[in-house]
Design an enzyme around this catalytic site. Sequence first.
Site, mmCIF file in Angstrom:
data_model
loop_
_atom_site.group_PDB
_atom_site.id
_atom_site.type_symbol
_atom_site.label_atom_id
_atom_site.label_comp_id
_atom_site.label_asym_id
_atom_site.label_seq_id
_atom_site.Cartn_x
_atom_site.Cartn_y
_atom_site.Cartn_z
ATOM 1 N N ASN A 13 0.836 -1.215 0.000
ATOM 2 C CA ASN A 13 0.000 0.000 0.000
ATOM 3 C C ASN A 13 0.865 1.256 0.000
ATOM 4 O OD1 ASN A 13 -3.038 -0.463 0.130
ATOM 5 N ND2 ASN A 13 -2.253 -1.998 1.550
ATOM 6 N N ILE A 91 -2.037 -0.707 17.971
ATOM 7 C CA ILE A 91 -3.230 0.016 18.409
ATOM 8 C C ILE A 91 -2.787 1.421 18.794
ATOM 9 C CG2 ILE A 91 -4.976 0.158 20.229
ATOM 10 C CD1 ILE A 91 -4.980 -2.962 20.132
ATOM 11 N N HIS A 108 -8.375 -1.121 6.094
ATOM 12 C CA HIS A 108 -8.686 -2.405 6.729
ATOM 13 C C HIS A 108 -9.177 -3.379 5.655
ATOM 14 C CE1 HIS A 108 -9.715 -5.159 9.909
ATOM 15 N NE2 HIS A 108 -10.864 -5.387 9.290
ATOM 16 N N ASP A 144 -10.792 -0.196 14.472
ATOM 17 C CA ASP A 144 -11.425 -0.199 13.141
ATOM 18 C C ASP A 144 -12.875 0.291 13.180
ATOM 19 O OD1 ASP A 144 -9.037 -1.293 12.030
ATOM 20 O OD2 ASP A 144 -9.650 -3.278 12.662
ATOM 21 N N GLU A 173 -7.377 -2.368 -2.542
ATOM 22 C CA GLU A 173 -6.732 -1.477 -1.556
ATOM 23 C C GLU A 173 -5.822 -0.477 -2.258
ATOM 24 O OE1 GLU A 173 -4.856 -3.283 1.853
ATOM 25 O OE2 GLU A 173 -6.164 -5.020 1.765
#
Length: 200
Positions: A13, A91, A108, A144, A173
Amino acid sequence: MKIAVLISGSGTNLQAIIDNVKKGFIPAELALVISNIPQVYGIIRAQKHNIKTIIVENKKYTTREEFDREIVSILNKHEIDLVVLAGYMRIITPYFINNFKNRIINIHPAILPSFPGIHAQKQAFDYGVKYSGCTIHFVDEGTDTGPIIFQAVVPVKDDDTIDTLTHRILIEEHKLLPTAIKYFVEGKLEINGRKVLIRE
Ligand code: GRF
């Protein structure tokens, strides 16, 4: 506008973002790539394009917040406007979120709110859904759960494996994330409660 991309892995990505900045589709500067894991391929991708890279190893910090304070201080030092989480396996603490309110985007690999958290493709595959896909969303304090910018759907085929499904999702993505970044940079995303309105 200055963008930082946070990664933990191979960075396909990230590569899509690099390519789209280079060709002018994203009218912004990719100023910084941060990885919490050393020697991941995403760092090499950035270095190949002379993009500044910084490794901040989370295991060297005792608390999540201590680690995020270091990340935030680096982002501020580089005057970053937008943070993109692209395969960043951490996180994010409220401290980080409050410092970059509505300026953190995550990708995600599932159609949220189904299958949040890790191994989303496997979760979807094992559940037996007929369609899955990916979601680009702003990051809030949940896992998320933030306001959704874009989603793309792919079919799950009878002869799929987790790998073939993952690959089909990744293709989407790589189109959707650069598009969301472009829209953010161009000021076309307006958050209204849970909804993100697209202003063309
Ligand atoms: C992607 O599937 C992304 O949706 C998820 O982690 C994966 C990262 O892949 N958050 P890559 O490092 O960009 O290749």
